[in-house]
Design a protein around this motif. Structure first.
Motif, PDB file in Angstrom:
ATOM      1  N   GLU A  44      -1.151   3.217   4.177  1.00 56.08           N
ATOM      2  CA  GLU A  44      -1.850   4.385   3.630  1.00 56.08           C
ATOM      3  C   GLU A  44      -1.237   5.672   4.170  1.00 56.08           C
ATOM      4  O   GLU A  44      -1.037   6.639   3.433  1.00 56.08           O
ATOM      5  CB  GLU A  44      -3.337   4.319   3.983  1.00 56.08           C
ATOM      6  N   THR A  78       0.811  -1.208   0.000  1.00 57.16           N
ATOM      7  CA  THR A  78       0.000   0.000   0.000  1.00 57.16           C
ATOM      8  C   THR A  78       0.847   1.262   0.000  1.00 57.16           C
ATOM      9  O   THR A  78       0.514   2.236  -0.671  1.00 57.16           O
ATOM     10  CB  THR A  78      -0.937   0.005   1.222  1.00 57.16           C
ATOM     11  N   HIS A 102       2.133   6.208   2.567  1.00 57.07           N
ATOM     12  CA  HIS A 102       2.019   6.633   1.170  1.00 57.07           C
ATOM     13  C   HIS A 102       1.716   8.126   1.076  1.00 57.07           C
ATOM     14  O   HIS A 102       2.283   8.825   0.220  1.00 57.07           O
ATOM     15  CB  HIS A 102       0.920   5.833   0.473  1.00 57.07           C
ATOM     16  N   ARG A 103       0.839   8.634   1.940  1.00 53.13           N
ATOM     17  CA  ARG A 103       0.520  10.062   1.913  1.00 53.13           C
ATOM     18  C   ARG A 103       1.752  10.898   2.219  1.00 53.13           C
ATOM     19  O   ARG A 103       1.965  11.963   1.626  1.00 53.13           O
ATOM     20  CB  ARG A 103      -0.594  10.369   2.915  1.00 53.13           C
ATOM     21  N   HIS A 118      -2.024  -2.647   5.629  1.00 59.60           N
ATOM     22  CA  HIS A 118      -2.550  -1.701   4.638  1.00 59.60           C
ATOM     23  C   HIS A 118      -2.872  -0.352   5.282  1.00 59.60           C
ATOM     24  O   HIS A 118      -2.573   0.707   4.712  1.00 59.60           O
ATOM     25  CB  HIS A 118      -3.797  -2.303   3.992  1.00 59.60           C
ATOM     26  N   ILE A 131      -7.747  -0.264  -3.781  1.00 58.00           N
ATOM     27  CA  ILE A 131      -6.988   0.977  -3.647  1.00 58.00           C
ATOM     28  C   ILE A 131      -7.117   1.840  -4.904  1.00 58.00           C
ATOM     29  O   ILE A 131      -7.257   3.071  -4.813  1.00 58.00           O
ATOM     30  CB  ILE A 131      -5.513   0.669  -3.343  1.00 58.00           C
TER      31      ILE A 131
END
Length: 259
Positions: free
Chosen positions: A224, A24, A227-228, A220, A63
């Motif tokens: 997230e 993710t 990833h941001r 996951h 996603i």
């Protein structure tokens, strides 16, 4: 997997949580970063590959759909760029589909250990360039074609072609689109792999999805947030993170490749 010891189940659950985090946060690496560790618990790739494939199908579609919905919600009625680079995805698939099928049916004559070493060696060269903030640019579309074809073949044989494929995609797809574009690609490639599993009569380990999916989902959720952070960072930071992960992937692949 019915006769494993309790600590083996615990380790497998932790590894799948790690797999969900990596998948993710970066959009790739969930399989290649998890499989070597899983094989240290139980040395049977066909025990884990169907589980990894099903996770990829579920999380990649989810996603990518979430990314598209978020863009529409934030833009309102204004026209916006898609979260998926469909043009390059179609171009890459035309190059990769035949090698992918060849990999699935196992027609290539090179021994698997030699092929794996070649792949990870090439990825390592790419990765060092990213860490030094000087990503390798071939300036030759045919070199990229070869790399995508090799990635497609390895993906067909073992689902670990992601590092080589991402190394090419990262040079052609905007970083805001990279993760979701890769997820659509993984979905397509894994569907082909799952069809081969079904026809070969491989046990899909469906009963173990009941407890391994929540493990992957926990990873996951953390992924997230990571990833941001990566997306908000400057381009140099993004490529250094990508390169560092690719170096780690390459070293793990070379160390754990069968001799």
């Amino acid at each position: 997997m019915a006769d494993l010891l309790w600590y083996q189940y615990a380790l497998i659950g932790l590894i799948f949580a790690w797999s969900g985090f990596v998948r993710t946060s970066l959009g790739f690496g969930g399989a290649v970063l998890a499989l070597p560790f899983l094989l240290l618990v139980v040395n049977d790739p066909l025990l884990f590959l169907p589980i990894i494939a099903i996770h990829l199908l579920i999380f990649s579609s989810w996603i990518a759909w979430q990314g598209n919905r978020q863009i529409k919600r934030e833009s309102g009625n204004a026209p916006v760029q898609s979260n998926i680079d469909w043009a390059y995805l179609r171009k890459a698939l035309k190059i990769m589909i035949i090698p992918k099928l060849v990999g699935v049916v196992g027609l290539l004559t090179l021994p698997a250990n030699i092929m794996t070493s070649i792949i990870f060696g090439i990825v390592l060269v790419y990765a060092i360039g990213y860490v030094l903030n000087k990503p390798f640019q071939s300036n030759n579309k045919y070199v990229d074609y070869v790399l995508l074809a090799l990635g497609g073949y390895v993906s067909g044989t073992s689902l670990i072609g992601a590092p080589l494929i991402v190394a090419v995609f990262a040079s052609h797809v905007a970083k805001e689109q990279l993760r979701d574009t890769m997820f659509v690609l993984w979905f397509i490639l894994v569907v082909i792999k799952m069809i081969s599993f079904v026809f070969a009569g491989v046990d899909l380990q469906l009963i173990h999805q009941l407890w391994l999916l929540p493990c992957a989902y926990a990873g996951h959720l953390v992924g997230e947030r990571a990833h941001r952070y990566i997306i908000k960072a400057d381009t140099g930071v993004f490529f250094r993170v990508l390169g560092a992960v690719l170096i780690f992937v390459s070293i793990i692949g070379l160390v754990f490749s069968p001799s």
